[in-house]
Structures are given as C-alpha cells and as structure tokens.
Design an enzyme around this catalytic site. Sequence first.
Site, PDB file in Angstrom:
ATOM      1  N   MET A 262      10.849 -35.652  14.694  1.00  0.00           N
ATOM      2  CA  MET A 262      11.526 -36.926  14.464  1.00  0.00           C
ATOM      3  C   MET A 262      12.510 -37.179  15.594  1.00  0.00           C
ATOM      4  O   MET A 262      13.156 -36.268  16.082  1.00  0.00           O
ATOM      5  CB  MET A 262      12.259 -36.910  13.121  1.00  0.00           C
ATOM      6  CG  MET A 262      12.902 -38.238  12.757  1.00  0.00           C
ATOM      7  SD  MET A 262      13.407 -38.331  11.034  1.00  0.00           S
ATOM      8  CE  MET A 262      14.701 -37.091  11.001  1.00  0.00           C
ATOM      9  N   CYS A 263      12.611 -38.443  16.010  1.00  0.00           N
ATOM     10  CA  CYS A 263      13.474 -38.813  17.117  1.00  0.00           C
ATOM     11  C   CYS A 263      14.216 -40.089  16.780  1.00  0.00           C
ATOM     12  O   CYS A 263      13.820 -40.860  15.907  1.00  0.00           O
ATOM     13  CB  CYS A 263      12.651 -39.052  18.384  1.00  0.00           C
ATOM     14  SG  CYS A 263      11.656 -37.638  18.908  1.00  0.00           S
ATOM     15  N   GLY A 264      15.285 -40.328  17.509  1.00  0.00           N
ATOM     16  CA  GLY A 264      16.012 -41.576  17.407  1.00  0.00           C
ATOM     17  C   GLY A 264      16.134 -42.211  18.772  1.00  0.00           C
ATOM     18  O   GLY A 264      16.387 -41.523  19.765  1.00  0.00           O
TER      19      GLY A 264
END
Length: 297
Positions: free
Chosen positions: A1-3
């Site tokens: 997961m990344c932002g």
Amino acid sequence: MCGIIGLHLRDPALHPVLGRLLDDMLGGVAERGPDSVGIAVYGDEERTPPGHAAVSVLRAPGDLAATVGGLLPGAPAVCAQAAGDTTVLTAPVAVDALVAAVSAAAPDALVVGSGTDLVVYKGAGHPRDLARTYGLRDVTGWQGLAHTRMATESAINPEGCHPYSVGADQCLVHNGSFSNHATVRRELQRRGTAFDSENDSEVGARFVAACLAEGDDLEKALLRLGETFDGFYTLLVTTADGFAVVRDEIACKPAVIAEHPRWVAMASEFRALADLPGIDEARIFEPDPGRVYTWQR
C-alpha cells in the site's frame, strides 16, 4: 500500500508556503505508507539556486563535493547539503556535467534526482519524521509531490523509495504494479537504457523519460504507457513545466483530484486535500479510468 500527494501552484502568491501545504497533505496519507517517504520539490531557489544544477545522491561519501568540483571544467564551487540519507549537490554547471562528475567521483553512490529546478529527498522511516529531516515546511516553490510506502515486494530502504527521477526535472510516483515490467525492461535495455534497480516503477519512469526524450508531451507519453504496460496503477508524473495524473483502465487504485483557480492537487485520499486554501471552492473529482489529466505551468 502506498500514498501519493502532489501539488501544482498556479498562483505565485502561494509559492512561499508550498512546503507547509505539502507537509499538511503528507499527514493525510502517512498511514498508507509508514515505512519510507520520498519528496520532490520544484522551484526552491535556496535549494537549487538560479543558474545552478542540482543532483540528489544516496550513499554519498563525505568528501564528494570537493572531489566533484575537481572534476568539473573550471573547478567551480560545489555546495553539498545533507538531509538524512540524501545529499544534494549544486553547482553552476549543466545538469549532465554534474551528474557525470558525481558518477565518476563516487561510483557506488546512487543519483536519485537531477535538474535545474528540482530537488529530491529519499529515506526510510515514518513520513512525519522524514518531513522534519528534509525541512519540508520551509520549502518554497511552485510544485511538489511525495510518496509514502508500505513495502510489499522489496526491501525497506532509501533506494526503494519513490519518486523515480530518471530524467532532468522529471519525477514519477506509482501506486500499483506493472505485471509485464520485465518484458518492457528488456526492450528498453535493448535500446541502451540502463537501470539502477529491479523495481517495476523504475521501468515505468524510464519508459516515460524515453517518450519525452523522443518529443512526446506528457499526455502522449502516458497514453503510450497505457498501451504498453499491463497491470494496475495510479501515476503522478511531473516535469519542469507539467503535472499529470493517470489511472489504468480498471482504476482499482485510489486517486482524488482537486482543481482550483490558484492550484491543482491530487492525493490517494481526500483528507490529504481537506485543508488546502479554498478547498470548498475547488472542483473535486475521481479521475476516470484510462484518461490522462495534464496541467502546464
């Protein structure tokens, strides 16, 4: 997961507060990637003085500035500023000359950004801590982006951070996965492109850089990427005068865009945009699958 976050300022009156705005936005995606963060800023004249090139380096030896200065024509003064794992060198020379001198002076170092208007920082750790290390709130300029990461397929280290900046004043950040990156990598290598890692996002960045070098604009380059790459992705790509967002045709990775007369912003979550000035007046929307959205300086 990344932002992912990105901010493109249309109003020069906001340039002095670019860093504060980015820092507030970063807080809205920190939970999506607590392992590491990379940040890129455009237009900070303290960090990249006018008439100078800047090169961001990981694994830089302590005497790098002096060694690089001795390799450059005329032995100009080279300034080095360290921020955590990243060292930024600036000198009044062409970008290519400074990159070549850094590579010759420190073969084991890794160049992670270069340009005449761009500074890139990368490091492992919590985004809030690294933002302080980079002095993010003090940044000025007209454009910036950041990427927080929760590693799923590779080591947690500065080298694995986004953005991938493989052309002068160019950056790409990616949330997702390219399933055919090995095939595209082999084709780029056949054409002479060298790689620094096995990361699929680097393949995307080098593909876009190659398209831009061939004369494509950002929209055409990203349309060509969509025709070539398989997988799922949200991408933010920036250049010395552009800001672009695209998602794949399935669009399973999140993205929100806010467009205001004074600025354009994108983020993985709306809460990262909620405190931008005039957000109540902005057009807020989720980008359509497969469509490239671009803005020019």
